[in-house]
Design a protein around this motif. Structure first.
Motif, mmCIF file in Angstrom:
data_model
loop_
_atom_site.group_PDB
_atom_site.id
_atom_site.type_symbol
_atom_site.label_atom_id
_atom_site.label_comp_id
_atom_site.label_asym_id
_atom_site.label_seq_id
_atom_site.Cartn_x
_atom_site.Cartn_y
_atom_site.Cartn_z
ATOM 1 N N TYR A 32 44.115 42.259 33.338
ATOM 2 C CA TYR A 32 43.389 41.903 34.540
ATOM 3 C C TYR A 32 43.948 40.642 35.190
ATOM 4 O O TYR A 32 44.201 39.631 34.512
ATOM 5 C CB TYR A 32 41.910 41.666 34.217
ATOM 6 N N ARG A 53 48.266 38.780 35.893
ATOM 7 C CA ARG A 53 48.015 39.159 34.502
ATOM 8 C C ARG A 53 48.792 38.293 33.517
ATOM 9 O O ARG A 53 48.286 37.935 32.470
ATOM 10 C CB ARG A 53 48.371 40.628 34.291
ATOM 11 N N ALA A 98 37.257 39.474 37.255
ATOM 12 C CA ALA A 98 38.418 40.208 36.760
ATOM 13 C C ALA A 98 38.736 41.381 37.683
ATOM 14 O O ALA A 98 37.837 42.128 38.089
ATOM 15 C CB ALA A 98 38.152 40.720 35.340
ATOM 16 N N ASP A 99 40.013 41.527 37.982
ATOM 17 C CA ASP A 99 40.487 42.561 38.906
ATOM 18 C C ASP A 99 41.580 43.363 38.209
ATOM 19 O O ASP A 99 42.629 42.823 37.888
ATOM 20 C CB ASP A 99 41.031 41.887 40.156
ATOM 21 N N ALA A 100 41.333 44.664 38.026
ATOM 22 C CA ALA A 100 42.285 45.487 37.288
ATOM 23 C C ALA A 100 43.482 45.913 38.121
ATOM 24 O O ALA A 100 44.486 46.360 37.574
ATOM 25 C CB ALA A 100 41.588 46.730 36.748
ATOM 26 N N TYR A 110 36.931 43.048 43.039
ATOM 27 C CA TYR A 110 36.857 42.669 41.634
ATOM 28 C C TYR A 110 35.910 43.577 40.867
ATOM 29 O O TYR A 110 34.873 43.997 41.383
ATOM 30 C CB TYR A 110 36.456 41.204 41.495
ATOM 31 N N ASP A 111 36.265 43.831 39.623
ATOM 32 C CA ASP A 111 35.541 44.800 38.808
ATOM 33 C C ASP A 111 34.438 44.175 37.963
ATOM 34 O O ASP A 111 33.420 44.820 37.700
ATOM 35 C CB ASP A 111 36.523 45.508 37.868
#
Length: 123
Positions: A32, A53, A98-100, A110-111
């Motif tokens: 992420y 990442r 967190a961003d995948a 963002y997730d």
């Protein structure tokens, strides 16, 4: 699922410094990109910084560029925000996210989000 927990907020005088931490658990942290945002009462959530990442690339919002530094330690599953030269207008709740997929400036991309930590800067 990724759980994010921020810490390090508090009360500081103008011109002072704080370091925020965001500890991640759950899925692989290094998958992420990680961002920091803040939200003051009555205002929209504001992008502050994002880190790739691997930690090799960073982007900052204009209001914090040159004062704040984002970093990460993938071995510790933690992302940091070093905040220097703090101003009263930096007072807000600070969130990590967190961003995948992307290194985005947009909160909706963002997730996962932490619960936030309050930063108050007195004049």
């Amino acid at each position: 699922q990724v759980t994010l927990v921020e810490s390090g907020g508090g009360l500081v005088q103008a011109g002072g410094s704080l370091r925020l931490s965001c500890a991640a658990s759950g899925r692989t942290f290094s998958n992420y990109a990680m961002g920091w945002f803040r939200q003051a009462p009555g205002k929209e959530r504001e992008f502050l910084a994002v880190i790739s990442r691997t930690g090799t690339s960073t982007t900052y919002g204009n209001s914090v560029k040159g004062r704040f530094t984002i970093s990460r330690d993938n071995a510790k599953n933690t992302v940091y925000l070093q905040m220097n030269s703090l101003k009263p207008e930096d007072t807000a709740v600070y969130y990590c996210a967190a961003d995948a997929v992307l290194m985005s400036r947009t909160p909706g991309d963002y997730d996962y989000w932490g619960q936030g930590t309050q930063v108050t800067v007195s004049s």
